[in-house]
Write an enzyme that holds these catalytic residues in place. Structure first.
Site, mmCIF file in Angstrom:
data_model
loop_
_atom_site.group_PDB
_atom_site.id
_atom_site.type_symbol
_atom_site.label_atom_id
_atom_site.label_comp_id
_atom_site.label_asym_id
_atom_site.label_seq_id
_atom_site.Cartn_x
_atom_site.Cartn_y
_atom_site.Cartn_z
ATOM 1 N N ASP A 124 0.838 -1.195 0.000
ATOM 2 C CA ASP A 124 0.000 0.000 0.000
ATOM 3 C C ASP A 124 0.877 1.252 0.000
ATOM 4 O O ASP A 124 1.948 1.246 -0.610
ATOM 5 C CB ASP A 124 -0.955 -0.023 1.199
ATOM 6 C CG ASP A 124 -2.298 0.631 0.889
ATOM 7 O OD1 ASP A 124 -2.345 1.861 0.848
ATOM 8 O OD2 ASP A 124 -3.284 -0.101 0.670
ATOM 9 N N HIS B 87 -3.747 5.985 3.763
ATOM 10 C CA HIS B 87 -4.446 4.785 3.303
ATOM 11 C C HIS B 87 -3.768 3.506 3.782
ATOM 12 O O HIS B 87 -4.424 2.572 4.280
ATOM 13 C CB HIS B 87 -4.524 4.812 1.770
ATOM 14 C CG HIS B 87 -5.411 3.767 1.176
ATOM 15 N ND1 HIS B 87 -4.958 2.500 0.844
ATOM 16 C CD2 HIS B 87 -6.724 3.802 0.828
ATOM 17 C CE1 HIS B 87 -5.959 1.798 0.324
ATOM 18 N NE2 HIS B 87 -7.046 2.564 0.300
ATOM 19 N N SER C 251 -11.303 -1.221 -0.173
ATOM 20 C CA SER C 251 -9.972 -1.162 0.445
ATOM 21 C C SER C 251 -10.044 -1.472 1.932
ATOM 22 O O SER C 251 -9.079 -1.976 2.513
ATOM 23 C CB SER C 251 -9.356 0.228 0.258
ATOM 24 O OG SER C 251 -8.937 0.432 -1.057
#
Length: 922
Positions: A35, A108, A473
């Site tokens: 990520d 994220h 996600s």
């Protein structure tokens, strides 16, 4: 790391408890997160004392760089690497956010990592408000960080390099919430560089949980294409964050807003002002919606009109085309010191979709046109204007309530609107593939997780350590963490075994017991969902850890699958994988997956599935089919016994009986004698009738009854009580099984799960049909009802059954008498004891029951004496209760000296009025 989904998925009382609690859950497992990096200073990734052996992981090295100094890898973060060659070649990186280190400037990657394996019990505090304590799915698992995307750019080259490194390092699980957003243009979806890299990860024994994509609700938008990765769709939970606005006339309008109340918390009202009524009179700004009604530019407003007021902004065209944002409203509100704001819907654009967003000031989103009209009507009625429409006096008032406290209500899970849908495709031309996608469903809507204070791409979250986000996600790391828990519990399992366990034990039903729903295109719209939206269903960790059967697939099988694709050139497969096409399947559908997908069925097709018993005991399974509309499906064998680690082939014949142009769905259900169900049930009664019809064809009746008993047990243990009642009420279904045996099994199954009223209902149906329940059934039910506090129903059953001459055991009598005495129903207690006296050998036991109850202070002495007094009178029969003398009582039962002392104590405690006995005859 989430505040609610562990409870929603029943982890604390389920898998975590089996692994020794949340502080041990996932220990010894390494999850690789591909990520945007990680925030090493976040408490979700704080150092822990680890003693578990992770010698299989060889990549424990830590790259350093900006914001990621030596020591950032602290044991919890077992490794951290970054990959930037592709990014540096593709763009000029911004040194202020595109850090060449594993540090997460975006947020994220930290969010995803915390959901999968964040530490347990981390307080979630934002803007000085605590939203609860959060934990990852596998809070004791280690995290290996592979940064492959940057705020400015992300490239496939870096992502593939990160996956390849994670596999070489020896991670057990990969959580993958990034990747291509559409099918490759120049090759088949399964043969893209990205998917072949995932195939090699599976070959190396790595389980991959991949986000399905966020392009729903359109069909065939899923971007997890291949059968060797687990594509995860997203759903909601039953947690809701709601807020409300209170108008000056007392009207309350509900909306959404993750912020605190205006000053006074609803007790102090503030001036309510429409944005376009607060503009500067001589402003030189453009008269476009973003300036005059969307609250995007502070320079457009007269500060004296908006200061300390609640401002009404409009959801207009700027929000639809993406040029206007909530961030800009917040900045405008801060600059001009709004007390709060409301974002209302307008008729020409209809209702909009509102999600709770962290607001630094009080704000509320009113997404309904109807509710927005209520606010506007009140505003206009209280606002005075001149002939030209210019404001003379603001007369409307409002306050906003608390929006940060969650409520837990409503239907869930519901497939989220944004979650990408199947059917799966094989190429950019959207040709359909014989693979079910997505694979499974997990929470991905409004999920709390760790964040990076830099928040390079979401300015509204700058400075925050936590964020509430939605997307697949967020769903994928839920499954990655659950896979880690399964791996911890079953360390020898392969990725395909873990994937099978997750999918075959999932559920298609929501918390209301209804078939799962999915959000549609329109706000607030729902429709009945299908496997192309939820895959196998919502993940169920407690069942996945012990599935009974699994379907295992290895690397060679995936090569055979690729070689069986329609019109495929074997050289193409060899070029992509390096493997020759030695033994292709007859059809791609013959890949040993826990689903059967046929994109174009003509005539008949035979497919085979091989199951393995991963339990510790030999188990008998009963199989049945709910065929898709327009087909018949034959399963062979329909029941089987399988030993531990044994395998068995299931042959499935699917026949078209009525051609249909679109997809239809069915299922195969395998129900085991050890409570394993390899699929949830579509219709309990219909399935049971099918099972009975099939059992009529079998030779060994004993096996049939055993299989039936196991199925009823499993239905009750899984909570399908209404289905069992339907079966009982509509018997027979043309089966040769004895109705009496069937009813007896139902009673036994209800009692096993503590549903004694359900068992009593079956007794009623038995008697209605002329059957007499067994002594064992009566004992179980009366004992259970009495223990649960419904002694009246227990006594009623005792009376009903007495006419059949059934026999209760001493303990059941005792429990019923105790329960009746607790509610001071002495007369019924006496009647129960009288029944005992009629039974040979139970007279002494009757006296002992009363005596023991008094010793244990179950009932007051006076009540005990009353019961005993009545009991003795019935023993002697010739003496009325009130005329009993001391000697009469002493002679009625062979009592020892202690009993005599007890009797005298009871008399003493229950006398008054000059020493005369109380009147116990009533």
């Amino acid at each position: 790391m989430t505040t609610y989904t562990p409870d929603f998925l029943k982890l604390p009382q389920g898998v975590w408890a089996q692994e020794g609690g949340q502080k041990n859950a996932g220990d010894g497992v390494v999850i690789g997160v591909i990520d945007s990096g990680i925030n090493p200073l976040h408490p979700s990734f704080g150092s822990q004392h680890f003693t578990s052996n992770v010698s299989h992981f060889s990549g424990a090295s830590c790259m350093t760089g900006p914001h990621f100094p030596p020591g950032s890898c602290n044991g919890k973060i077992i490794s951290a690497k970054y990959f930037s060659a592709g990014a540096q070649a593709a763009a000029n990186l911004n040194a202020s956010v595109d850090f060449l280190s594993p540090y997460d400037a975006d947020g994220h990657g930290s969010h995803v990592s915390s959901i999968a394996a964040g530490n347990a019990d981390v307080p979630v505090i934002v803007n000085d408000f605590c939203y609860g304590r959060a934990s990852g799915m596998a809070p004791r698992a280690r995290i290996a960080v592979y940064k492959a995307i940057y705020p400015s750019v992300g490239t496939l080259a870096d992502v593939v390099a990160a996956i390849d490194q994670a596999v070489r390092d020896g991670v057990d699980i990969i959580s993958l919430s990034i990747g291509p957003s559409k099918a490759a243009e120049d090759t088949l979806t399964f043969l893209s560089i990205f998917d072949i890299t995932l195939l090699f990860a599976r070959k190396a024994g790595v389980f991959v949980a991949q986000a399905a994509g966020n392009s729903g609700p359109s069909s065939s938008t899923v971007v997890s294409f291949s059968p060797w990765s687990v594509g995860v769709a997203a759903c909601n939970t039953d947690r809701r964050y709601t807020a409300s606005i209170i108008l000056g006339n007392g009207t309350v309008v509900d909306g959404v807003g993750l912020s605190g109340p205006t000053f006074g918390n609803g007790t102090v009202f503030h001036k309510l002002v429409l944005a376009k009524d607060a503009l500067k009179t001589n402003g030189t700004f453009p008269r476009t919606p973003e300036y005059i009604e969307e609250c995007q530019h502070p320079e457009a407003f007269d500060p004296t009109k908006v200061f300390g007021s609640v401002i009404i902004c409009k959801f207009s065209e700027g929000f639809l085309n993406g040029t206007s944002t909530l961030s800009n409203i917040i900045e405008t509100a801060k600059a001009l010191k709004f007390e709060g704001f409301i974002l209302t819907a307008i008729p020409r654009y209809g209702d909009y979709i509102a999600e709770p967003v962290l607001f630094a000031i009080s704000g509320i989103l009113i997404s309904s046109v109807a509710d927005s009209k209520v606010i506007m009507q009140y505003y206009e009625n209280r606002t005075k204007r001149d002939e030209k429409g210019t404001i003379i006096e603001f007369g409307a008032w409002a306050s906003t309530g608390e929006g940060r406290v969650a409520s837990f209500k409503g239907r869930s899970p519901v497939v989220s609107r944004f979650s990408s849908r199947g059917p799966d495709i094989i190429d950019a031309n959207r040709s359909l593939a014989d693979v079910l996608k997505p694979d499974v469903l997990a929470p991905g809507h409004q999920i709390w997780g760790a964040w990076s204070p830099i928040s390079a791409k979401l300015p509204m979250l700058t400075g925050h350590n936590f964020a509430l986000l939605s997307g697949t996600s967020m769903a994928a790391p839920h499954v990655a963490g659950i896979a880690a828990l399964i791996k911890q519990h079953n360390p020898s399992w392969t990725p395909s075994m873990i994937a099978s366990a997750i999918t075959t034990t999932s559920s298609k039903y929501d918390n209301l017991g209804d078939p799962m729903m999915a959000e549609g295109y329109e706000p607030h719209s729902l429709h009945r969902s299908t496997p192309f939206e939820y895959g196998a269903g919502i993940v169920n960790p407690s069942r996945a850890i012990d599935p009974g059967l699994v379907l295992s697939t290895d690397y060679v099988d995936f090569i055979s699958f690729l070689c069986s694709l329609p019109n495929i050139d074997a050289n193409t497969i060899t070029t992509a994988t390096g493997e020759p096409c030695k033994s292709p399947f007859d059809y791609p559908s013959n890949l040993n997956l826990p689903s059967v997908t046929i994109s174009e069925l003509k005539g008949s097709m035979y497919v085979r599935r091989t199951v393995m018993n991963v339990g510790n005991s030999t188990e008998t399974y009963l199989g049945s089919v709910l065929a898709p509309n327009g087909t018949t499906v034959n399963l062979n064998p329909t029941w089987f016994t399988i030993s531990p680690q044994g395998t068995l082939d299931l042959d499935i014949q699917i026949n078209v009986v009525q051609p249909i142009k679109d997809f239809r769905f069915g299922e195969i259900v395998l129900t085991g004698s050890m409570d394993h169900i390899e699929r949830d049930l579509e219709s309990g009664r219909d399935l049971m009738c099918k099972l009975w019809e099939r059992m009529d064809l079998e030779v060994e009746l004993g096996v049939n009854i055993a299989a039936f008993a196991n199925l009823i047990d499993s239905l009750c243990k899984q909570g399908f009580f209404n289905e069992v009642f339907e079966i009982a009420e509509e018997m027979p279904c043309g089966s040769s099984l004895s109705e009496e045996v069937v009813y007896g099994q139902m009673i036994d199954s209800f009692c096993k799960v503590g549903r004694y009223h359900g068992a009593a209902r079956i007794v009623y149906l038995m008697r209605k049909r002329g059957f007499i329940p067994s002594d064992v059934s009566y004992n179980f039910i009366i004992h259970g009802l009495s223990k649960d506090g419904d002694c009246m129903r227990g006594y009623q059953l005792l009376e009903e059954g007495a006419e059949f001459g059934f026999s209760l055991c001493e303990h059941t009598y005792k429990v019923l008498v105790e329960a009746l005495c607790r509610v001071l129903d002495v007369d019924k207690a006496r009647e129960v004891l009288k029944l005992m006296l009629r039974k040979e050998g139970l007279k002494r036991e009757a006296y002992q029951i009363v005596r023991e109850m008094n010793r244990n202070e179950v009932i007051p002495d006076c009540v005990t004496w009353r019961v005993l007094h009545k009991l003795q009178s019935n023993v002697r029969k010739h003496t009325p209760s009130e005329d009993l003398t001391l000697s009469t009582v002493d002679e009625s039962v062979d009592m020892d000296d202690k009993a005599s002392q007890d009797r005298r104590k009871w008399i003493s405690a229950c006398t008054s009025n000059g020493g005369k006995p109380l009147d116990f005859t009533g």
